[in-house]
Enzyme design. Structure first.
Site, mmCIF file in Angstrom:
data_model
loop_
_atom_site.group_PDB
_atom_site.id
_atom_site.type_symbol
_atom_site.label_atom_id
_atom_site.label_comp_id
_atom_site.label_asym_id
_atom_site.label_seq_id
_atom_site.Cartn_x
_atom_site.Cartn_y
_atom_site.Cartn_z
ATOM 1 C CG MET A 107 -2.013 -1.039 1.190
ATOM 2 S SD MET A 107 -3.206 -0.690 -0.111
ATOM 3 C CE MET A 107 -4.377 -2.019 0.208
ATOM 4 C CB CYS A 108 0.391 4.503 -1.623
ATOM 5 S SG CYS A 108 0.311 3.744 -3.267
#
Length: 255
Positions: free
Chosen positions: A1-2
């Site tokens: 995930m960012c």
């Protein structure tokens, strides 16, 4: 995930302290090495810096970490690609114009089978699900209001629109038009408000501390929103799944 980072302030404030720690997550203290970006509002204008290189190695990120651009609304993003190639056009934040104002958006998550019908006014340049979601939000906001509404009206409309996207997956995002900062959580998002009496803060990703009492005035107030807490000695409040917060003048609003 960012990884997401947002700041909303009641006076122009530099983001160098928070960004120095945040940038380390772009390949050094975490594995998010697929590009990064940061946007600063200055009045009605926006300074946008993006780079497909990892944030911890990017000369552009090094410039930002040492150049105290002052802003009342800041959005930054460190990318871990799930949709779309590692190219400049797929780096967040994304910027669009609506009602004569710039809008800035960054997303953390993965949307499955999300293919909304988009009209000519708002089309993605890259091939990420994030930019598609942003374009759809802008399109639907434009259809819902003839001109720029109040922050409260915008918040009510966004709360109606966001579930249409979030049912497709993880939709943590930050959005700003220079007047406010909207934050929505599906999984991980935390915030705090720094205000008088100010105290010392120590970054969790770098050996750096700042005593804000030595740098801030009594009336200064800064809200910081981030995927995972940036500091080890401050109290961060997690957003609940499905919760949206809106920040104005450095504090969360009651609506």
């Amino acid at each position: 995930m960012c990884q997401l980072l947002g700041m909303n302030c009641n006076t122009p404030t530099d983001a160098t302290f928070s960004f120095k720690g945040f940038a380390q997550r772009g390949g050094r203290t975490d594995h998010h090495g697929d590009g990064w970006g940061i946007a600063f509002f200055e009045g009605r204008g926006v300074r946008l810096f993006i780079d497909r290189e990892s944030a911890c190695d990017s000369p552009v990120a090094e410039l930002i970490a040492s150049y105290p651009i002052k802003s009342r609304n800041v959005i930054s993003h460190i990318r871990k690609a799930t949709h779309g190639t590692v190219t400049l056009e797929n780096c967040h934040p994304f910027v669009r114009e609506l009602w004569g104002r710039y809008w800035v958006f960054a997303h953390n998550g993965d949307l499955k089978n999300f293919a909304p019908r988009l009209h000519a006014g708002f089309r993605p340049v890259g091939d990420t699900d994030s930019e598609q979601a942003f374009c759809w939000l802008m399109q639907e906001l434009a259809k819902s209001h003839a001109s720029v509404p109040s922050v409260q009206e915008l918040t009510l409309t966004l709360r109606e629109l966001v579930p249409f996207i979030s049912r497709h997956g993880t939709f943590n995002f930050l959005l700003s038009n220079g007047q406010a900062l909207w934050a929505h959580a599906t999984t991980h998002l935390h915030y705090l408000v720094r205000q008088h009496p100010f105290a010392k803060a120590t970054l969790s990703d770098e050996d750096l501390s700042v005593n804000f009492a030595e740098h801030a005035a009594v009336g200064d107030r800064v809200a910081v929103v981030v995927t995972t807490p940036l500091t080890t000695d401050e109290v961060w409040t997690p957003l609940a799944s499905g919760e949206m917060k809106v920040f104005v003048e450095g504090e969360p609003q009651p609506f």
